[in-house]
Design a protein around this motif. Structure first.
Motif, PDB file in Angstrom:
ATOM      1  N   UNK A 150       0.819  -1.206   0.000  1.00  0.00           N
ATOM      2  CA  UNK A 150       0.000   0.000   0.000  1.00  0.00           C
ATOM      3  C   UNK A 150       0.858   1.264   0.000  1.00  0.00           C
ATOM      4  N   UNK A 151       2.161   1.109   0.304  1.00  0.00           N
ATOM      5  CA  UNK A 151       3.051   2.266   0.373  1.00  0.00           C
ATOM      6  C   UNK A 151       4.044   2.354  -0.786  1.00  0.00           C
ATOM      7  N   UNK A 152       4.317   1.230  -1.418  1.00  0.00           N
ATOM      8  CA  UNK A 152       5.443   1.188  -2.359  1.00  0.00           C
ATOM      9  C   UNK A 152       4.984   0.651  -3.706  1.00  0.00           C
ATOM     10  N   UNK A 153       5.348   1.344  -4.786  1.00  0.00           N
ATOM     11  CA  UNK A 153       5.037   0.887  -6.138  1.00  0.00           C
ATOM     12  C   UNK A 153       6.247   1.064  -7.044  1.00  0.00           C
ATOM     13  N   UNK A 181       7.425   5.860  -3.095  1.00  0.00           N
ATOM     14  CA  UNK A 181       7.282   5.335  -1.731  1.00  0.00           C
ATOM     15  C   UNK A 181       6.575   6.380  -0.875  1.00  0.00           C
ATOM     16  N   UNK A 182       5.405   6.003  -0.345  1.00  0.00           N
ATOM     17  CA  UNK A 182       4.651   6.901   0.525  1.00  0.00           C
ATOM     18  C   UNK A 182       5.224   6.856   1.938  1.00  0.00           C
ATOM     19  N   UNK A 183       5.177   7.995   2.596  1.00  0.00           N
ATOM     20  CA  UNK A 183       5.801   8.123   3.914  1.00  0.00           C
ATOM     21  C   UNK A 183       4.800   8.022   5.060  1.00  0.00           C
ATOM     22  N   UNK A 184       3.656   7.389   4.799  1.00  0.00           N
ATOM     23  CA  UNK A 184       2.630   7.257   5.836  1.00  0.00           C
ATOM     24  C   UNK A 184       3.145   6.535   7.071  1.00  0.00           C
ATOM     25  N   UNK A 185       4.010   5.535   6.871  1.00  0.00           N
ATOM     26  CA  UNK A 185       4.520   4.754   8.001  1.00  0.00           C
ATOM     27  C   UNK A 185       5.370   5.605   8.936  1.00  0.00           C
ATOM     28  N   UNK A 186       5.861   6.741   8.420  1.00  0.00           N
ATOM     29  CA  UNK A 186       6.657   7.642   9.249  1.00  0.00           C
ATOM     30  C   UNK A 186       5.792   8.745   9.850  1.00  0.00           C
ATOM     31  N   UNK A 187       4.487   8.585   9.720  1.00  0.00           N
ATOM     32  CA  UNK A 187       3.574   9.594  10.245  1.00  0.00           C
ATOM     33  C   UNK A 187       3.458  10.811   9.359  1.00  0.00           C
ATOM     34  N   UNK A 188       3.855  10.696   8.082  1.00  0.00           N
ATOM     35  CA  UNK A 188       3.826  11.822   7.146  1.00  0.00           C
ATOM     36  C   UNK A 188       2.805  11.515   6.056  1.00  0.00           C
ATOM     37  N   UNK A 190      15.252  12.288  -8.751  1.00  0.00           N
ATOM     38  CA  UNK A 190      14.493  12.026  -7.538  1.00  0.00           C
ATOM     39  C   UNK A 190      13.676  13.249  -7.161  1.00  0.00           C
ATOM     40  N   UNK A 191      12.492  13.006  -6.598  1.00  0.00           N
ATOM     41  CA  UNK A 191      11.627  14.082  -6.138  1.00  0.00           C
ATOM     42  C   UNK A 191      11.035  13.711  -4.784  1.00  0.00           C
ATOM     43  N   UNK A 192      10.765  14.715  -3.991  1.00  0.00           N
ATOM     44  CA  UNK A 192      10.147  14.508  -2.678  1.00  0.00           C
ATOM     45  C   UNK A 192       9.016  15.499  -2.512  1.00  0.00           C
ATOM     46  N   UNK A 193       7.863  15.009  -2.088  1.00  0.00           N
ATOM     47  CA  UNK A 193       6.719  15.854  -1.769  1.00  0.00           C
ATOM     48  C   UNK A 193       6.399  15.640  -0.297  1.00  0.00           C
ATOM     49  N   UNK A 194       6.449  16.724   0.473  1.00  0.00           N
ATOM     50  CA  UNK A 194       6.270  16.638   1.923  1.00  0.00           C
ATOM     51  C   UNK A 194       5.108  17.530   2.353  1.00  0.00           C
ATOM     52  N   UNK A 195       4.129  16.923   2.990  1.00  0.00           N
ATOM     53  CA  UNK A 195       3.019  17.663   3.581  1.00  0.00           C
ATOM     54  C   UNK A 195       3.510  18.191   4.920  1.00  0.00           C
ATOM     55  N   UNK A 196       3.892  19.472   4.946  1.00  0.00           N
ATOM     56  CA  UNK A 196       4.572  20.022   6.112  1.00  0.00           C
ATOM     57  C   UNK A 196       3.610  20.198   7.278  1.00  0.00           C
ATOM     58  N   UNK A 197       2.571  20.970   7.062  1.00  0.00           N
ATOM     59  CA  UNK A 197       1.605  21.216   8.127  1.00  0.00           C
ATOM     60  C   UNK A 197       0.370  21.837   7.520  1.00  0.00           C
ATOM     61  N   UNK A 198      -0.779  21.336   7.926  1.00  0.00           N
ATOM     62  CA  UNK A 198      -2.037  21.912   7.459  1.00  0.00           C
ATOM     63  C   UNK A 198      -2.090  22.001   5.953  1.00  0.00           C
ATOM     64  N   UNK A 199      -2.244  23.219   5.406  1.00  0.00           N
ATOM     65  CA  UNK A 199      -2.439  23.360   3.960  1.00  0.00           C
ATOM     66  C   UNK A 199      -1.156  23.442   3.143  1.00  0.00           C
TER      67      UNK A 199
END
Length: 728
Positions: free
Chosen positions: A320-323, A374-381, A450-459
């Motif tokens: 569910x996290x990795x493709x 790779x989704x970072x949900x497992x790291x609480x992100x 490589x690219x990284x998308x980080x949901x920092x806080x709120x919006x």
């Protein structure tokens, strides 16, 4: 001798410069939306409905989409970002198969006229439309893998949709145009892919027969196949001009195992058309005093192109996290035939012409890529991820052509007032094959990104990306040695910040870079440095809660350094170039797509461009407007579904005037507005559709080579098509 002509996405230098080398070598005297589709999606086993009459509902990752169905298309194969289109911090226009059919768009040039930020910039010698994005020649890709220069006109029947991504994309693709890339997504065999047959007839004896069959190959439906064939023949509003096309396409899509899918698609396209390259203007830029149907060429001179293409891919959802995704493309195109072109028109009607006898113009592309997310949900992100890719792309091209003799010389002369048939006779008197020239080029690129998308806080969401690309480029003229144009590896960067103040509204600020190696040298025999581009973009996207409407707006500041411009001819007879300091294109784009009501659909766009030379060693050039680029383009296509199966649509395409000389020495190319319309009727599985383009028969011109020396091509006058389609 290192330079073999300019190669920056346009074919101008490739073909015109080769003739200069050929003439020098032979000693002869001699002087480049998603639409508001009114077409119906006719799924097998269901009655026809409007393109968005029935809300789409599909799941992509954790997002459930309901509304205008094309707003849910996954563009991650092009951008490397598994985000809904409204969350991607970059302008993207979608062109659906429904819209291509609804407006009867035959070429990429016609598609560009309905896409904000895109420009139809000619069709040199009939090799295919040249499209510019934000003022720069577009790059091209099939299914998310680049193919280098597209030197033919792909048939739209094989395309599921087009993704027009604007702005630098080197972080994803390595060497890339600063203007953007057009990704052609090939047709897949899906559960709802329609079966149909369609017959079309129209102006100038145009007719087309097209059919498609798709379905499951096993009882579970896990293996599906698609097959398509089409044949088209047409005359032209120009005398003695004819064309024909045959297309065969097919493929298999499979659900191989749980979380593992794959596809293999392939096609063959055969084109035959009368060679034509425009009519030169008078010295002040005035059009030649001839009517629209005037033709400079020979009716028996035909260009023939054969294209073979194979695309394959595997998608594996490991968890569910990795493709992981693997893709590969192979394409081979080959063209042959004589192509005359005219230039240097005098006030008394005299002009000169030459003939490029293309013995073989062959291009072979191969690309293979691997990507992972790779989704970072497992790291609480939550809503954060990392993506990476590795791409290998190679292009081998070979042009073998000769210069036929006309009256003992490589240059012929005629007078436009003698008429089409007299000019035909003079051109047809050429003696073949003439002195020959061979040009070979090899390009290889390895790109890691490589690219990284980080949901920092709120919006707030942040994006960062980088890539490293290493070019391996060499050229060879005739039997001479291979010359190296590779240059050093290049790092490219990308960054963006997106804020979602209210649900559905995303405001972003982004920075991105691009680079492209050049194949030209200066007067000191030094290779010009790579093209270097960078862009700042401020944009906003809004999607309605029911996902029926997408509104997009963007302001951009796009700069490119080192563009090669003609300097002088070297002592060896080869052209020499110099690097222009910097061009700076500022502009804005607006787009609205979707449906206002259940019955009313709309696709509207507006683009404003201010192209200026911002830096150069020649101070007199600084501040000058870049020529052959309109400052404004706009389009609108809207349709309405009436009760009882009747539908109607109308379109407007506007292109502003363009400067043809920085010092105003020649007349501007006039702007134009074209009005199109469609009317149809659906009854059960049948659809009858009438299309009229350029309703008011507007006279307009398109320039092929960013110079008036070789002249312009007259735009197509009013045309009519009538099609009958049956689903089964």
């Amino acid at each position: 001798m290192k330079t073999l002509g300019q190669d920056q996405g346009s074919r101008t230098g490739r073909r015109r410069s080769r003739l200069k080398y050929l003439l020098a070598a032979s000693g002869l005297a001699a002087q480049i939306g998603l639409g508001a589709g009114v077409a119906r999606a006719q799924d097998a086993g269901t009655p026809p409905v409007a393109a968005s009459e029935e809300p789409a509902r599909e799941s992509r990752d954790d997002i459930v989409v309901s509304g205008y169905r094309y707003l849910s298309e996954d563009t991650s194969g092009t951008t490397g970002l598994p985000l809904p289109i409204e969350e991607v911090p970059q302008s993207i226009s979608l062109v659906s198969q429904d819209f291509l059919k609804a407006a009867d768009l035959k070429t990429l040039g016609e598609v560009a006229q309905y896409s904000p930020g895109a420009l139809f910039a000619g069709n040199q010698e009939g090799f295919g439309s040249i499209v510019k994005l934000r003022g720069f020649a577009a790059g091209y890709a099939f299914d998310g893998l680049t193919i280098g220069t597209l030197n033919y006109e792909p048939d739209n029947a094989t395309v599921e949709r087009m993704e027009i991504v604007k702005g630098p994309a080197s972080v994803v693709y390595g060497a890339a145009s600063p203007g953007g890339i057009i990704n052609l997504v090939s047709k897949h065999a899906k559960a709802n892919t329609p079966n149909y047959v369609e017959l079309l007839g129209g102006s100038w004896k145009r007719w087309r027969l097209e059919g498609q069959v798709a379905g499951a190959l096993n009882s579970s439906g896990s293996i599906r196949a698609i097959g398509l064939a089409a044949h088209e023949e047409a005359g032209s509003f120009m005398k003695n001009v004819n064309s024909s096309k045959t297309v065969v396409y097919g493929g298999v899509d499979a659900d191989i195992a749980d979380g593992l899918t794959g596809y293999v698609h392939g096609g063959y396209e055969h084109y035959r058309r009368t060679a034509f390259d425009g009519i030169p203007t008078l010295a002040d830029g005035s059009p030649a005093p001839v009517n629209r149907s005037f033709f400079i060429g020979a009716k028996d001179f035909e260009l023939v192109t054969d294209v073979k293409r194979v695309n394959a891919g595997l998608d594996w959802k490991v968890s569910s996290l990795w493709s992981i995704a693997l893709k590969a493309n192979y394409q081979r195109s080959a063209t042959h035939g004589p192509a005359p072109y005219a230039y240097d028109l005098q006030a008394n009607g005299d002009f000169s012409f030459q003939i490029q006898n293309i013995l073989k113009d062959e291009k072979q592309d191969f690309s293979i890529g691997a990507s992972t997310i790779y989704k970072l949900d497992a790291l609480g992100m939550s809503e954060s991820f990392l993506s990476g890719s590795a791409i290998y792309q190679s292009t081998d091209s070979m042009v073998h052509q000769s210069l036929p003799l006309i009256g003992g010389s490589g240059t012929g002369h005629a007078n436009i007032f003698d008429g089409v048939e007299a000019i035909d006779a003079i051109i047809s008197s050429a003696v073949f094959p003439g002195a020959a020239f061979l040009d070979r080029r090899r390009r290889k690129f390895v790109t890691l990104s490589g690219q990284a998308v980080l949901k920092v806080a709120g919006p707030l969401t942040l994006l960062g990306g980088l890539s490293y690309s290493k070019p391996d480029i060499s050229t060879r003229a005739n039997d001479g040695p291979w010359q190296d144009f590779s240059g050093d590896g290049q790092m490219s960067y990308r960054a963006a910040a997106t804020v979602e103040p209210i649900a559905g509204l995303n405001v972003y600020l982004s920075y991105s870079e691009s680079f492209q190696p050049q194949l030209t040298i200066d007067i000191n025999d030094n290779v010009l440095p790579p093209l270097s581009g960078k862009q700042y973009e401020l944009g906003a996207k809004y999607v309605s809660p029911d996902r029926r409407i997408l509104l997009t707006g963007a302001l951009f500041d796009l700069r490119q350094a080192n563009q090669g411009v003609y300097d002088r001819q070297g002592p060896d007879g080869f052209d020499r170039y110099r690097a222009l300091g910097e061009v700076r294109y500022r502009g804005m784009e607006f787009e609205a797509i979707g449906r206002v009501t259940k019955a009313w659909q709309v696709n509207a766009g507006l683009a404003i461009l201010d192209p200026k030379i911002s830096k150069d060693g020649d101070l007199a050039m600084v501040g000058k407007t870049v020529t052959f680029l309109p400052k404004a383009t706009a389009s609108l296509y809207t349709s309405y579904d009436f009760a009882g199966g009747v539908f109607a649509g109308a379109g407007v395409r506007y292109v502003g005037s363009v400067k043809t000389a920085s010092d105003n020495a020649t007349r501007d190319l006039p702007g134009y507005t074209l009005v199109d319309g469609s009317l149809g009727y659906n009854l059960n599985r049948w659809r009858l559709q009438l299309n009229v383009k350029n309703i008011f028969d507007k006279l307009y011109y398109i320039n092929n080579y960013q110079t008036l020396f070789y002249g312009n091509v007259v735009g197509e006058p009013r045309s009519v098509t009538l099609s009958l389609r049956a689903a089964f």
